[in-house]
Design an enzyme around this catalytic site. Sequence first.
Site, PDB file in Angstrom:
ATOM      1  CG  HIS A 122      -0.329   0.343   2.499  1.00 27.56           C
ATOM      2  ND1 HIS A 122       0.439  -0.553   3.220  1.00 27.56           N
ATOM      3  CD2 HIS A 122      -0.346   1.487   3.246  1.00 27.56           C
ATOM      4  CE1 HIS A 122       0.861   0.013   4.324  1.00 27.56           C
ATOM      5  NE2 HIS A 122       0.411   1.249   4.384  1.00 27.56           N
ATOM      6  CG  ASP A 123       2.639   3.453   2.961  1.00 31.37           C
ATOM      7  OD1 ASP A 123       1.776   4.186   2.432  1.00 31.37           O
ATOM      8  OD2 ASP A 123       2.844   3.443   4.186  1.00 31.37           O
ATOM      9  CE  LYS A 177       4.211   6.740   3.349  1.00 29.01           C
ATOM     10  NZ  LYS A 177       4.214   6.482   4.808  1.00 29.01           N
ATOM     11  CG  HIS A 207       2.145   7.928  -0.428  1.00 33.53           C
ATOM     12  ND1 HIS A 207       1.575   8.901   0.360  1.00 33.53           N
ATOM     13  CD2 HIS A 207       1.621   6.744   0.023  1.00 33.53           C
ATOM     14  CE1 HIS A 207       0.760   8.348   1.235  1.00 33.53           C
ATOM     15  NE2 HIS A 207       0.768   7.034   1.062  1.00 33.53           N
ATOM     16  CG  HIS A 253      -3.461   3.682   1.729  1.00 32.02           C
ATOM     17  ND1 HIS A 253      -2.872   3.780   0.483  1.00 32.02           N
ATOM     18  CD2 HIS A 253      -2.573   4.244   2.593  1.00 32.02           C
ATOM     19  CE1 HIS A 253      -1.693   4.361   0.598  1.00 32.02           C
ATOM     20  NE2 HIS A 253      -1.490   4.664   1.868  1.00 32.02           N
ATOM     21  CG  HIS A 254      -3.575   8.162   2.971  1.00 33.53           C
ATOM     22  ND1 HIS A 254      -3.405   8.238   4.333  1.00 33.53           N
ATOM     23  CD2 HIS A 254      -2.408   7.657   2.475  1.00 33.53           C
ATOM     24  CE1 HIS A 254      -2.192   7.805   4.658  1.00 33.53           C
ATOM     25  NE2 HIS A 254      -1.578   7.448   3.550  1.00 33.53           N
ATOM     26  CG  ASP A 264      -1.862   3.531   6.914  1.00 33.31           C
ATOM     27  OD1 ASP A 264      -0.664   3.212   6.953  1.00 33.31           O
ATOM     28  OD2 ASP A 264      -2.238   4.676   6.601  1.00 33.31           O
TER      29      ASP A 264
END
Length: 355
Positions: A161-162, A165, A190, A215-216, A244
């Site tokens: 998911h990240d 970044k 990201h 996811h944000h 998260d």
Amino acid sequence: MRKIRISNCEPGMLLGRAIYNGSVILLESGAVLSRQYIDRLKELGVSEVYIEDDISDDLKINDAVNEATRREAVAFIKESMENYTSMQLLNSAEAIEIVNRIIEEILSSDDIIVNLMDIKTCDTYTYSHCVNVCILSIITGIKLNLGTVQLKELGVGALLHDIGKLMIPTDILMKKAALSSEEYDIIKEHSQHGYNILNRLPLISETSARVALEHHERFDGKGYPNGLRKDEIHLFSRIVAVTDIFDALTSNRIYREKISTNQAIEYLTFMAAPTLDASVLSCFVQIIPPFPIGTGVILNNGEKGVVITINRNYPTRPVVRLVFNADGSQKEFYEEINLAETSNYTIINNAELIR
């Protein structure tokens, strides 16, 4: 085995669980802590360690997944993020293999209540965070009765998911001071970067890639990058939104210290709840005991002890081994009290048990 802050460690204490820096082992389980070791762990941003002593030497804390699997997953994320180039795709087959193994290990466990035993350094937070979010998301998905295929897609999306970044400048990603509005806007990119990376991979589904993108996003429409609301956000993304936040809150960051598990649950339940999926959040809090095994606690009568058993039906009322009297003196004989069987005692806070 129990967890204590590194600031309260003393030379001569026995390490109860190995400490890693990413996939590299720093100290083996059973190592005797020296002043040099303690100071070095502090420098690396390790805030807590597990120790073995007479208070807790009979306590066995089972991680959600095998330690070897966890280390392999951390190493994969680290390798992927450090060596990525636009000309070389990520090894999606390895990511899927790791997720399959995590699912198998979780499903083979007799108890779905989570004890996350990972000890992170500040330098390796991102890598360990991705693995923890993957594990927590899969367990939440099981609680939500997702099928095996869905769990695999969820797990891959959560693990990666990240990944976006890796496109963010390190000086912004690791900045200790508050971010400027311009820097925060760069951080927020990201999500789109992650989607673009995953969407190029032949074995990664569109659903998994959406987790990186969404996811944000938040239920109230105030998330990013697209301001989606409620069911516009995929269920898998809503799950990862919860896990998260939880893992971030319970991890030391460059710019702030972690909070305890019970504080993180309280934050999710009361502060962040309007922005999250209520059904997902409800399932999540059922798998996370607010006072995990090995946690030091203080009762309403001033006595201190360590949690030795979780009561599944009453997770806020575990079995506690009382070690210290209210006046701070150590008990001659440790007592065990099942808080689920009495209304006279309650846990009022976490406590460090130091002799």
